[in-house]
Scaffold this motif. Structure first.
Motif, PDB file in Angstrom:
ATOM      1  N   ARG A  38       0.823  -1.207   0.000  1.00 45.02           N
ATOM      2  CA  ARG A  38       0.000   0.000   0.000  1.00 45.02           C
ATOM      3  C   ARG A  38       0.861   1.263   0.000  1.00 45.02           C
ATOM      4  NH1 ARG A  38      -4.473  -0.482   4.509  1.00 45.02           N
ATOM      5  NH2 ARG A  38      -4.257   1.788   4.595  1.00 45.02           N
ATOM      6  N   VAL A  39       1.932   1.203   0.745  1.00 46.17           N
ATOM      7  CA  VAL A  39       2.833   2.355   0.775  1.00 46.17           C
ATOM      8  C   VAL A  39       3.400   2.590  -0.616  1.00 46.17           C
ATOM      9  CG1 VAL A  39       5.031   3.240   1.634  1.00 46.17           C
ATOM     10  CG2 VAL A  39       3.418   2.137   3.201  1.00 46.17           C
ATOM     11  N   ASN A  40       3.789   1.492  -1.236  1.00 49.38           N
ATOM     12  CA  ASN A  40       4.363   1.616  -2.565  1.00 49.38           C
ATOM     13  C   ASN A  40       3.363   2.190  -3.561  1.00 49.38           C
ATOM     14  OD1 ASN A  40       6.899   0.856  -2.055  1.00 49.38           O
ATOM     15  ND2 ASN A  40       6.614  -1.317  -2.591  1.00 49.38           N
ATOM     16  N   ARG A  41       2.115   1.721  -3.405  1.00 50.22           N
ATOM     17  CA  ARG A  41       1.115   2.153  -4.365  1.00 50.22           C
ATOM     18  C   ARG A  41       0.909   3.676  -4.293  1.00 50.22           C
ATOM     19  NH1 ARG A  41      -4.005  -0.570  -3.146  1.00 50.22           N
ATOM     20  NH2 ARG A  41      -2.663  -2.333  -2.684  1.00 50.22           N
ATOM     21  N   ALA A  42       1.079   4.208  -3.098  1.00 51.55           N
ATOM     22  CA  ALA A  42       0.930   5.658  -2.954  1.00 51.55           C
ATOM     23  C   ALA A  42       1.908   6.376  -3.887  1.00 51.55           C
ATOM     24  CB  ALA A  42       1.183   6.086  -1.518  1.00 51.55           C
ATOM     25  N   GLY A  43       3.080   5.733  -4.106  1.00 56.74           N
ATOM     26  CA  GLY A  43       4.054   6.224  -5.079  1.00 56.74           C
ATOM     27  C   GLY A  43       4.409   7.686  -4.902  1.00 56.74           C
ATOM     28  N   ALA A  44       4.298   8.423  -5.956  1.00 54.61           N
ATOM     29  CA  ALA A  44       4.762   9.817  -5.962  1.00 54.61           C
ATOM     30  C   ALA A  44       3.733  10.780  -5.383  1.00 54.61           C
ATOM     31  CB  ALA A  44       5.117  10.225  -7.383  1.00 54.61           C
ATOM     32  N   ALA A  45       2.505  10.269  -5.174  1.00 51.85           N
ATOM     33  CA  ALA A  45       1.423  11.177  -4.771  1.00 51.85           C
ATOM     34  C   ALA A  45       1.773  12.080  -3.593  1.00 51.85           C
ATOM     35  CB  ALA A  45       0.160  10.381  -4.501  1.00 51.85           C
ATOM     36  N   PRO A  46       2.297  11.546  -2.471  1.00 48.20           N
ATOM     37  CA  PRO A  46       2.576  12.432  -1.333  1.00 48.20           C
ATOM     38  C   PRO A  46       3.559  13.534  -1.702  1.00 48.20           C
ATOM     39  CG  PRO A  46       2.925  10.126  -0.753  1.00 48.20           C
ATOM     40  CD  PRO A  46       2.639  10.155  -2.216  1.00 48.20           C
ATOM     41  N   TYR A  47       4.539  13.150  -2.508  1.00 48.47           N
ATOM     42  CA  TYR A  47       5.543  14.138  -2.900  1.00 48.47           C
ATOM     43  C   TYR A  47       4.924  15.215  -3.777  1.00 48.47           C
ATOM     44  CZ  TYR A  47       8.600  10.640  -1.014  1.00 48.47           C
ATOM     45  OH  TYR A  47       9.182   9.756  -0.166  1.00 48.47           O
ATOM     46  N   LEU A  48       3.993  14.736  -4.616  1.00 48.64           N
ATOM     47  CA  LEU A  48       3.308  15.684  -5.488  1.00 48.64           C
ATOM     48  C   LEU A  48       2.525  16.699  -4.661  1.00 48.64           C
ATOM     49  CD1 LEU A  48       3.473  15.486  -8.560  1.00 48.64           C
ATOM     50  CD2 LEU A  48       1.072  14.771  -8.539  1.00 48.64           C
ATOM     51  N   PHE A  49       1.854  16.187  -3.631  1.00 49.01           N
ATOM     52  CA  PHE A  49       1.084  17.094  -2.783  1.00 49.01           C
ATOM     53  C   PHE A  49       1.997  18.032  -2.001  1.00 49.01           C
ATOM     54  CE2 PHE A  49      -2.328  13.756  -3.060  1.00 49.01           C
ATOM     55  CZ  PHE A  49      -3.216  14.563  -3.760  1.00 49.01           C
ATOM     56  N   LEU A  50       3.146  17.484  -1.632  1.00 51.08           N
ATOM     57  CA  LEU A  50       4.081  18.297  -0.857  1.00 51.08           C
ATOM     58  C   LEU A  50       4.790  19.336  -1.721  1.00 51.08           C
ATOM     59  CD1 LEU A  50       6.017  16.004   1.637  1.00 51.08           C
ATOM     60  CD2 LEU A  50       4.803  18.105   2.149  1.00 51.08           C
ATOM     61  N   ALA A  51       4.897  19.030  -3.006  1.00 50.03           N
ATOM     62  CA  ALA A  51       5.749  19.821  -3.898  1.00 50.03           C
ATOM     63  C   ALA A  51       5.514  21.340  -3.814  1.00 50.03           C
ATOM     64  CB  ALA A  51       5.625  19.328  -5.316  1.00 50.03           C
ATOM     65  N   PRO A  52       4.249  21.783  -3.949  1.00 52.57           N
ATOM     66  CA  PRO A  52       4.058  23.246  -3.925  1.00 52.57           C
ATOM     67  C   PRO A  52       4.626  23.879  -2.665  1.00 52.57           C
ATOM     68  CG  PRO A  52       2.040  22.140  -4.542  1.00 52.57           C
ATOM     69  CD  PRO A  52       2.993  21.065  -4.123  1.00 52.57           C
ATOM     70  N   ALA A  53       4.317  23.261  -1.525  1.00 51.67           N
ATOM     71  CA  ALA A  53       4.808  23.819  -0.267  1.00 51.67           C
ATOM     72  C   ALA A  53       6.329  23.810  -0.226  1.00 51.67           C
ATOM     73  CB  ALA A  53       4.237  23.033   0.906  1.00 51.67           C
ATOM     74  N   MET A  54       6.919  22.691  -0.676  1.00 57.46           N
ATOM     75  CA  MET A  54       8.380  22.580  -0.626  1.00 57.46           C
ATOM     76  C   MET A  54       9.038  23.594  -1.557  1.00 57.46           C
ATOM     77  SD  MET A  54       8.999  20.552   1.668  1.00 57.46           S
ATOM     78  CE  MET A  54      10.769  20.374   1.524  1.00 57.46           C
TER      79      MET A  54
END
Lengths: 305, 438
Positions: free
Chosen positions: A8-24
């Motif tokens: 399940r963690v793997n399936r999340a894939g890039a999504a969290p990073y994508l969501f974080l990207a603007p803030a970062m």
């Protein structure tokens, strides 16, 4: 079981990073990079040779910690801190005291014109700092001030911009502008409290004053701490009031507050390197003060921490 | 009421947006130009930072006549902030092509390598200006760092009607000025003859120039700094004495209080520069027709000298991609008869060009009581002497404000304040590594 979880963690894939990207990206561009550049600048200085005129006579060189040594050794910076601490203590006590008082008064059951009063107290917060200071500045100027006559009638010291009085005049502007915001924070917290608490207190025979002191204020403690931290940070950075008043009085120096010194070094004297070093020193002190305050109140107010 | 407030807000926002737009296109111009460079494709676009009123109208005349060199004016707030802004822009690598540079700031621009040497580009412009003014843009070297635009010879502005009322003669010497100050206080304790401003180092520098000060000078490869020379100390002690005695006020110039005093006749004189009429007109409308000018009081009877307060040149940024075209425009603006006439009429400046000064004939409306205003002003201009400004005038001027603020506040020694200026100047130059002569 463990396998599925991993999947399940793997399936999340890039999504969290994508969501974080603007803030970062925003954090990096507008916070991390400027701070990094400030630190870089603070380690450098200009080296002039000869007359300093013409090409190549001015080089930027590595300065090590010289700028920091100069910043820390500058008596004017510490004198500025002393002035700001005195000013800050006064502003903090009066502003938060009034904010708390107004919030409690507005929250009592029987108050007329609550809406109007709330807005009237909040309104000064909407006035930009420079405008507020100029407005008050005109009221302070001896030959224009309407207070002048009143003060003289009571035989008082008339110059509101004098050496002894100017700090109170500035604090007045800050208090005038800041009470509304802090009151609103406290008042909103109070409105969120279930009315049953007060009812219970009243059935137990508590007066309005007792309810305020024994029920409301304890509930407000976290909000009071929050507003205090914000206010500490804001007063450490005091710049607008003294800078806007400076042209009309000769009692405020160009280094009255630490931030004014940074501004002077960077944009009047043109030494961004010294200004960068002083900024870092100020930021460090501000961090220590606000976190120090949080630590102290954590142990005292929440007991168990 | 509400709609009016709203429209004001809307106007402010609109101005902000427009300003942002101008700033954007301004900084783009030098970037985009080089790609279309060697002059073949399209006109050269230049940006020009200035605070001369109506400069856009003057530039429009140039743009019409020179389709190959199009200049865009970006209106600036004047003063020390403008110099800081230009230095910052130059450091950041996107300066305007042309900039209005006050004489006292020009050396710091040169020291920061922010302005170009135009000596190969301006031809025989030198002949258009008096030697004193030309020295201010060469700094006494072979280079030319700008074309003089306007100058600020100092004179004494006084309320002719109230001088008559209080029975005072126009002071010819500073001693007479001090006597007059005492007389005025005796006749009416609400009125002051003048005030000493601790916020205006430029004014103090002008008065020091009149007394013969030389704050900076270049000898060989080193700077000589003498902010606390005998002439300056004499000026400082004079004003310090008057302030301490209480016969001269100590409110700064250009404050609401000062405006009020000028307007209601409780301040009778202002030692200022030739650009004074605009200031008086805007701030003391009630004094119209009542003010007059005279030469500054002298240190010794029979002398006839003055100093400069303000004045500026047009400089070309070292970072400009089109220095040649920019220099051409700067030369036209400050030496061409048509441009000079426009500068006088639209920009309300006192031109640096000797020829341009002849354009001025009709006295400013505010000085309706003095039809020979410009003849007098031109005569006084001929007696003004300046000095070389150093590479860190901003430090010296800032030290002036802090030190004199304190001196005025505590009624302490003005000479000590001058020493503080000297010390701050020297310390800063030493820190940066400038070569100093002893």
């Amino acid at each position: 079981m463990t396998k599925r979880k991993g999947a399940r963690v793997n399936r999340a894939g890039a999504a969290p990073y994508l969501f974080l990207a603007p803030a970062m990206v925003l954090f990096t561009l507008f916070l991390a990079l400027p701070i990094g550049y400030t630190i870089y600048l603070s380690l450098r200085r200009v080296q002039v040779s000869g007359l300093g005129l013409g090409r190549g006579s001015r080089r930027e060189v590595f300065a090590g910690l010289d700028n920091y040594a100069a910043a820390v050794a500058d008596a004017e910076l510490w004198a500025g801190w002393l002035r700001v601490l005195g000013y800050g203590a006064m502003v903090l006590a009066v502003m938060l005291g009034l904010a708390l008082l107004f919030a409690l008064m507005l929250d009592t059951a029987h108050v007329r014109l609550a809406r109007f009063t709330r807005i009237a107290i909040f309104l000064p917060y909407a006035v930009p700092g420079v405008a507020a200071t100029l407005l008050w500045g005109f009221l302070y100027l001896p030959s224009l001030s309407p207070f002048q006559g009143v003060l003289e009638a009571f035989g008082g010291e008339a110059n509101l911009l004098g050496a002894g009085t100017v700090v109170y005049s500035m604090a007045n502007v800050a208090v005038w502008g800041g009470v509304g915001f802090n009151m609103l924070v406290l008042y909103t917290t109070l409105r969120a409290v279930p009315r049953e608490y007060y009812e219970a207190a009243r059935i137990d025979g508590a007066s309005e004053l007792q309810i305020a002191l024994r029920v409301k204020i304890p509930i407000l403690i976290p909000a009071i701490i929050l507003t205090t931290v914000f206010s500490i940070i804001a007063t450490i950075q005091v710049f607008t009031e003294p800078t806007a008043l400076r042209p009309i009085t000769n009692t405020i120096s160009s280094t009255w507050s630490p931030l004014m010194k940074v501004y002077r070094d960077a944009f009047v004297i043109g030494d961004v390197y010294a200004a960068a070093a002083t900024s870092i020193v100020i930021a460090a002190i501000a961090l220590v003060l606000s976190f120090g305050f949080l630590r102290v109140v954590k142990n005292h107010a929440f007991g168990e921490g | 009421m509400r709609t009016r407030r709203f429209s004001a807000v809307a106007a402010t926002l609109l101005t902000a947006v427009l300003a942002a737009g101008c700033g954007g296109s301004g900084s783009d111009a030098p970037e985009s130009a080089p790609s279309s460079a060697p002059a073949a494709e399209g006109p050269v676009k230049l940006t020009y930072w200035t605070w001369v009123p109506n400069m856009d109208k003057i530039v429009a005349v140039w743009n019409n006549a020179n389709p190959d060199i199009q200049v865009t004016v970006s209106k600036q707030a004047g003063g020390d902030d403008a110099s800081a802004k230009f230095l910052t822009a130059a450091k950041a690598g996107n300066p305007p092509d042309l900039v209005q540079a006050e004489y006292q700031h020009l050396p710091s621009f040169v020291a920061a390598d922010a302005v170009a040497d135009l000596s190969q580009l301006v031809g025989d412009a030198k002949g258009e200006f008096s030697e004193g003014l030309w020295n201010l843009v060469t700094l006494g070297t072979d280079a030319v760092y700008g074309i003089p635009q306007d100058s600020g010879p100092m004179m004494l502005y006084y309320r002719a009607d109230l001088f008559k009322k209080y029975g005072i003669e126009v002071p010819k010497t500073w001693d007479e000025y001090a006597e007059a100050a005492r007389t005025v206080r005796k006749k009416d304790p609400k009125v002051y003859l003048g005030t000493f401003s601790s916020k205006d180092p430029g004014s103090f520098a002008g008065l020091a120039q009149q007394a013969g000060a030389q704050w900076w000078s270049i000898s060989g490869e080193s700077w000589k700094v003498a902010v606390n020379d005998a002439a300056t100390l004499k000026v400082a002690d004079y004003w310090g004495g008057l302030v301490k005695e209480g016969v001269i006020d100590d409110m700064p110039y250009f404050t609401p209080e000062w405006n009020k005093a000028l307007n209601d006749g409780t301040l009778l004189t202002w030692p200022s520069a030739v650009w004074g009429p605009g200031v008086l007109d805007a701030n003391a409308p009630k004094g119209k027709g009542k003010w007059a000018i005279a030469p500054l009081p002298q240190w010794n009877a029979g002398e006839n000298v003055s100093g400069f307060w303000g004045g500026s040149s047009t400089a070309v940024a070292a970072g400009s991609k089109h220095k040649e075209q920019a220099a051409k425009f700067a030369t036209w603006l400050n030496t061409d008869p048509e441009a000079l006439a426009l500068l006088v009429k639209e920009g309300a400046i006192y031109p640096a060009s000797t020829k341009g000064q002849g354009v001025l004939t009709e006295a400013p409306a505010y000085f309706s009581g003095q039809p020979d205003f410009w003849q007098k002003a031109n005569e006084i201009a001929g007696t003004a002497r300046g000095f070389t400004f150093g590479p860190n005038v901003n430090v010296t001027y800032n030290a002036f404000k802090d030190a004199f603020d304190k001196a005025v506040q505590n009624k302490s020694s003005f000479a000590d304040a001058v020493t503080a200026m000297q010390d701050a100047t020297i310390a800063d130059m030493r820190k940066s590594g400038f070569q100093l002569a002893q």
